[in-house]
Design an enzyme around this catalytic site. Structure first.
Site, PDB file in Angstrom:
ATOM      1  N   ARG A 232       0.863  -1.195   0.000  1.00 41.03           N
ATOM      2  CA  ARG A 232       0.000   0.000   0.000  1.00 41.03           C
ATOM      3  C   ARG A 232       0.891   1.233   0.000  1.00 41.03           C
ATOM      4  O   ARG A 232       1.580   1.494   0.980  1.00 41.03           O
ATOM      5  CB  ARG A 232      -0.898  -0.037   1.244  1.00 41.03           C
ATOM      6  CG  ARG A 232      -2.102   0.906   1.174  1.00 41.03           C
ATOM      7  CD  ARG A 232      -2.786   1.030   2.525  1.00 41.03           C
ATOM      8  NE  ARG A 232      -1.977   1.807   3.443  1.00 41.03           N
ATOM      9  CZ  ARG A 232      -2.049   1.739   4.781  1.00 41.03           C
ATOM     10  NH1 ARG A 232      -2.906   0.915   5.345  1.00 41.03           N
ATOM     11  NH2 ARG A 232      -1.279   2.485   5.531  1.00 41.03           N
ATOM     12  N   HIS A 236      -4.211   4.447   4.469  1.00 39.92           N
ATOM     13  CA  HIS A 236      -5.373   3.547   4.432  1.00 39.92           C
ATOM     14  C   HIS A 236      -6.551   4.286   3.790  1.00 39.92           C
ATOM     15  O   HIS A 236      -7.154   3.807   2.839  1.00 39.92           O
ATOM     16  CB  HIS A 236      -5.723   3.079   5.845  1.00 39.92           C
ATOM     17  CG  HIS A 236      -7.032   2.358   5.903  1.00 39.92           C
ATOM     18  ND1 HIS A 236      -7.232   1.142   5.281  1.00 39.92           N
ATOM     19  CD2 HIS A 236      -8.223   2.693   6.465  1.00 39.92           C
ATOM     20  CE1 HIS A 236      -8.490   0.763   5.471  1.00 39.92           C
ATOM     21  NE2 HIS A 236      -9.103   1.683   6.176  1.00 39.92           N
ATOM     22  N   TYR A 245       3.014   4.851  11.514  1.00 35.63           N
ATOM     23  CA  TYR A 245       3.277   3.412  11.715  1.00 35.63           C
ATOM     24  C   TYR A 245       3.966   2.709  10.539  1.00 35.63           C
ATOM     25  O   TYR A 245       4.498   1.623  10.712  1.00 35.63           O
ATOM     26  CB  TYR A 245       1.974   2.682  12.081  1.00 35.63           C
ATOM     27  CG  TYR A 245       0.883   2.782  11.024  1.00 35.63           C
ATOM     28  CD1 TYR A 245       0.838   1.882   9.964  1.00 35.63           C
ATOM     29  CD2 TYR A 245      -0.084   3.779  11.073  1.00 35.63           C
ATOM     30  CE1 TYR A 245      -0.141   1.967   9.000  1.00 35.63           C
ATOM     31  CE2 TYR A 245      -1.072   3.873  10.111  1.00 35.63           C
ATOM     32  CZ  TYR A 245      -1.100   2.964   9.070  1.00 35.63           C
ATOM     33  OH  TYR A 245      -2.055   3.062   8.109  1.00 35.63           O
TER      34      TYR A 245
END
Ligand SMILES: Cc1ncc(C[n+]2csc(CCOP(=O)(O)OP(=O)(O)O)c2C)c(N)n1
Ligand SMILES: [Mg+2]
Length: 331
Positions: A232, A236, A245
């Site tokens: 990714r 998100h 993170y």
């Protein structure tokens, strides 16, 4: 199994670039408060577009999660239009009319996988040629629905393709905390079906894997679980801050393996792509998005319409909520 032709790969690249360009614009529009939450497609393009191109839009169903719509152009311009309606909270965005064989976005993780098995089995019962392909993420594979759907698909021999998009993250949960299995594809053993691992940054490899799974399903040999591994590259969603993170060095390595760079390089080496084509496609992508957005904004949005498709008849609580929203009496 047929490898995609260079002409097909060029078409795939055009769709990938359009999706990436539109995703970038949508991100900015969300930041300006002009559109709702968006889940970026960046890094997923080769898998989504490659899979869509291996399907037959006239006969095969696509059952998406929520990250796919911009990559499903092959199924028609209506996909983008409905996606914009959906993004703006319009109930019509939750329904894509036939003959387009694409289900609307699904936010409730993994619930779309049993739907795909049901569609696939329904086609078998009706003697219709075609397959159903369900997209779902690594995180969604931890839901009971994934196991129930896979088990039923295996027992029935349904013509379904379960495509697990392993982008290494479920929001901030890394893949090593998602499963202790060697891979997500390995879970196919429990369903008694083939499990295939494919490089999700390689549009050609994804096309091949889906094409083969589709041929198997159409020959009456049942379902396939495919795991496409990729990374990714974006957040998100627009509501997320991945810098908190995602290790910067992992992201940097993944960017070097960007699926768009890879396919663009292949096409340029063969004289099938150049800066002019790149620029023209990016312009086209933004024009298409602007048009779809304009149309979605022009669609009247009635207060209370968000409750329209919950029940055929409002429950007492919904009736009260509708009255609150519309400022009128209960319906
Ligand atoms: C049943 C359910 N549980 C939790 C959530 C909250 N949620 C939304 S997206 C997400 C992560 C999904 O990860 P993955 O399936 O890997 O898809 P990705 O976003 O990485 O494409 C979670 C936990 C949800 N939407 N539905
Ligand atoms: Mg994921």
């Amino acid at each position: 199994m047929t490898a995609p032709s260079d002409a097909r790969l060029r078409d795939i690249f055009v769709d990938m670039l359009i999706a990436r360009t539109q995703a970038g614009r949508l991100w900015n529009l969300q930041r300006q408060g002009q559109v709702g939450t968006v889940a970026p497609i960046d890094g997923h393009e080769a898998t989504i577009v490659g899979a869509a191109h291996a399907l037959d839009p006239e006969h095969d169903w696509v059952v998406p999660q929520y990250r796919e719509p911009l990559g499903l152009r092959r199924y028609g311009p209506e996909i983008l239009e409905r996606f914009m309606l959906y993004n703006l909270g319009h109930p019509a965005g939750g329904h894509i009319p036939e003959p387009i064989r694409v289900l609307p976005n699904q936010i409730a993780l993994a619930t779309q996988i049993p739907h795909a098995v049901g569609i696939a089995w329904g086609m078998t019962l009706r003697d219709e040629p075609g397959v159903a392909l369900a997209f779902f993420g690594d995180g969604s594979s931890s839901e009971g629905d994934f196991y129930e759907a896979g088990n039923l698909a295996g027992v029935l021999g349904a013509p379904v393709i379960m495509l697990c998009v392993n982008n290494q993250w479920a929001i901030s949960t890394p893949v090593h905390l998602q499963t202790a299995a060697d891979s997500f594809a390995a879970k196919a053993a429990a369903f008694g079906i083939p499990g295939v691992l494919v490089d999700g940054n390689d549009a050609s490899a994804v096309y091949d894997a889906v094409d083969e799974a589709r041929s198997r399903a159409l020959a009456g040999r049942g379902p396939t679980l495919i795991e496409a591994t990729l990374y990714r590259l974006g957040a998100h969603t627009t509501a997320d801050d991945p810098t908190r993170y995602v290790p910067a060095e992992d992201l940097e390595a993944a960017r070097r393996d960007d699926p768009l760079l890879r396919l663009r390089g292949y096409l340029e080496d063969r004289g099938l792509w150049d800066d002019g084509a790149q620029e023209a496609t990016e312009v086209e992508a933004l024009e298409l998005l602007d048009r779809a957005l304009d149309r979605a904004r022009a669609e009247p949005l009635a207060p209370g319409s968000l409750l329209d498709h919950c029940y055929a008849t409002d429950t007492p609580r919904l009736a009260r909520q509708r009255a609150d929203l519309t400022g009128g009496s209960e319906r």
